[in-house]
Design an enzyme around this catalytic site. Structure first.
Site, PDB file in Angstrom:
ATOM      1  N   SER A   1       5.001   4.618  24.441  1.00 20.00           N
ATOM      2  CA  SER A   1       4.744   5.279  23.159  1.00 20.00           C
ATOM      3  C   SER A   1       4.545   6.768  23.403  1.00 20.00           C
ATOM      4  O   SER A   1       3.610   7.166  24.096  1.00 20.00           O
ATOM      5  CB  SER A   1       3.490   4.677  22.507  1.00 20.00           C
ATOM      6  OG  SER A   1       3.010   5.562  21.508  1.00 20.00           O
TER       7      SER A   1
ATOM      8  N   ASP B   1       5.572  -2.716   2.100  1.00 11.82           N
ATOM      9  CA  ASP B   1       5.844  -1.636   3.054  1.00 11.82           C
ATOM     10  C   ASP B   1       7.058  -1.956   3.917  1.00 11.82           C
ATOM     11  O   ASP B   1       7.935  -1.109   4.127  1.00 11.82           O
ATOM     12  CB  ASP B   1       4.629  -1.403   3.958  1.00 11.82           C
ATOM     13  CG  ASP B   1       3.370  -1.115   3.165  1.00 11.82           C
ATOM     14  OD1 ASP B   1       3.485  -0.834   1.959  1.00 11.82           O
ATOM     15  OD2 ASP B   1       2.274  -1.179   3.741  1.00 11.82           O
TER      16      ASP B   1
HETATM   17  C1  GLA Z   1      -0.849  -1.620   1.986  1.00  9.28           C
HETATM   18  C2  GLA Z   1      -0.194  -2.985   2.235  1.00  9.28           C
HETATM   19  C3  GLA Z   1       0.832  -3.319   1.159  1.00  9.28           C
HETATM   20  C4  GLA Z   1       0.256  -3.131  -0.240  1.00  9.28           C
HETATM   21  C5  GLA Z   1      -0.447  -1.780  -0.363  1.00  9.28           C
HETATM   22  C6  GLA Z   1      -1.162  -1.613  -1.672  1.00  9.28           C
HETATM   23  O1  GLA Z   1       0.090  -0.605   2.138  1.00  9.28           O
HETATM   24  O2  GLA Z   1       0.425  -3.019   3.487  1.00  9.28           O
HETATM   25  O3  GLA Z   1       1.319  -4.628   1.337  1.00  9.28           O
HETATM   26  O4  GLA Z   1      -0.596  -4.184  -0.574  1.00  9.28           O
HETATM   27  O5  GLA Z   1      -1.382  -1.575   0.676  1.00  9.28           O
HETATM   28  O6  GLA Z   1      -0.254  -1.606  -2.708  1.00  9.28           O
END
Ligand code: GLA
Length: 383
Positions: free
Chosen positions: A67, A170
């Site tokens: 890393s 995400d």
């Molecule tokens: C984090 C989580 C997502 C989502 C957001 C809030 O980023 O990883 O899955 O729940 O919070 O929307």
């Protein structure tokens, strides 16, 4: 030197050869927060900041990983008992393990990776890391796993190896992101739609409070448990309610006395937020950015007062935005620190940023960081 050249130089020094280069992105989310694990809608897009990795199959059953950010090298095997002790390496290990659990092939590989997603800013650096490696290993070992399954591999990595019971948003954004478009995802059916996003006369800008809360993952998991508790109470009367997002607002009122007040408030926020995503998409199709912005303020209120995932610094930035007539502003991502996302008219951009820096610094002793949002492509092979 560019990030790619630095990675290549280090890779050659460590492994004496060249590998293939892959990248994936961090994300923003215009609206739809904490709705993903409740089966609701989200509206994210990938950004021009992410993770890049050079990867080469090495003919052994060992992973050799370096890393750049941590300036640290680590080796681990691919069996469950080989879990590395370094936090960053657990993301890689988790992706390998989850791919193997799904029947994918993973053998030893060597890698060097780096990134430019600010850590802990709520821009999903960890999803970018998982998506980069899920995409790369799928490609290098010819597993033919589809992108949704790759996103689930990243999500399961968080659940099983990193202790966060996150939703799918995400990893989805990081893998499906497309330059210039936000993506509305129905997290229950996994149907999605790209919305070109180029608001004429406005800018989307992030203001990073640089606050990072230590207990964010346990607080996140607690929010999720509250939602599941509220959904279970409603399900007793409305058996079709699989997720909280299936519930009507009045159904929540029916069980108010049966659940803790805290769970009621969390659920109230979520049910409102699912509707706001749909309202924002409609407003966008009409070119009505004022409504988009107003919804963002409503989300901030809900995240701060009902879901309680904001903090003093983010509330301060939100209040300042309102005072200066910024079109929309809210805490973005999981919360407990990180950024606000702001929809700002072009002519207000400079005075707003200047005021935010100055007034935030006067109050909290350090300037916030500012990132312009450029909606970009998600996971890809670069070379
Ligand atoms: C984090 C989580 C997502 C989502 C957001 C809030 O980023 O990883 O899955 O729940 O919070 O929307």
């Amino acid at each position: 030197m560019e990030m790619k050249e630095k990675i290549q130089e280090k890779f050659r020094t460590l492994f004496g050869q060249d590998g293939a280069i892959f990248a994936s992105a961090g994300r923003v989310n215009l609206i739809g927060e904490h709705t993903d694990y409740n089966g609701g809608y989200v509206f994210p897009g990938a950004i021009d900041k992410g993770i890049m990795a050079e990867v080469m199959v090495n003919g052994t059953e060992k992973v050799q990983a370096y890393s750049m950010h941590h300036d640290e090298y680590c080796e681990f095997g691919l069996n469950e008992e080989d879990k590395p002790s370094q936090n960053w390496a657990r993301y890689l290990f988790g992706v390998c393990r989850e791919m193997i659990k799904r029947g994918g092939k993973v053998h030893g590989f060597s890698t060097v990776f780096a990134g430019d997603v600010p850590l802990g800013a709520g821009l999903s650096s960890s999803a970018a890391l998982e998506s980069t490696f899920a995409f790369a290993l799928n490609n290098l070992f010819n597993n033919g796993i589809d992108k949704f399954e790759l996103a689930k591999i990243g999500q399961a990595t968080e659940h099983n190896y990193c202790g966060v019971k996150c939703g799918i948003m995400d990893q989805f954004a990081s893998l499906f992101g497309k330059a210039g478009s936000l993506i509305r995802l129905n997290c229950k059916t996994l149907e999605y739609k790209y919305f070109p996003f180029n608001p004429q006369g406005y800018k989307l800008v992030l203001i990073d409070s640089c606050v990072k809360h230590e207990l964010a993952s346990s607080a996140y998991n607690k929010r999720r448990a509250s939602c599941e508790n509220a959904a279970a109470a409603i399900r007793k009367y409305h058996p079709d309610v699989e997720f909280l997002s299936d519930a009507k607002r009045q159904w929540l009122d029916e069980v108010r006395d049966e659940i803790p007040e805290e769970d009621f408030l969390r659920a109230e926020y979520v049910i409102g937020e699912v509707q706001r995503v749909l309202d924002v998409c409609d407003a966008l199709e009409r070119g009505d950015y004022e409504t988009v912005g107003e919804m963002m303020y409503q989300t901030h209120f809900g995240m701060s007062k009902l879901y309680e995932v904001s903090c003093e610094e983010l509330d301060f930035l939100n209040k300042l935005a309102r005072k200066m007539d910024v079109t929309g502003s809210r805490v973005m991502g999981g919360g407990f620190g990180g950024c606000t996302i702001n929809l700002v008219k072009d002519e207000l951009y400079e005075p707003f940023i200047a005021a935010a820096k100055e007034q935030f610094a006067a109050r909290f002793g350090h300037e916030p960081k500012v990132y312009d949002v450029v909606i970009s492509d998600g996971a890809r092979k670069i070379q």
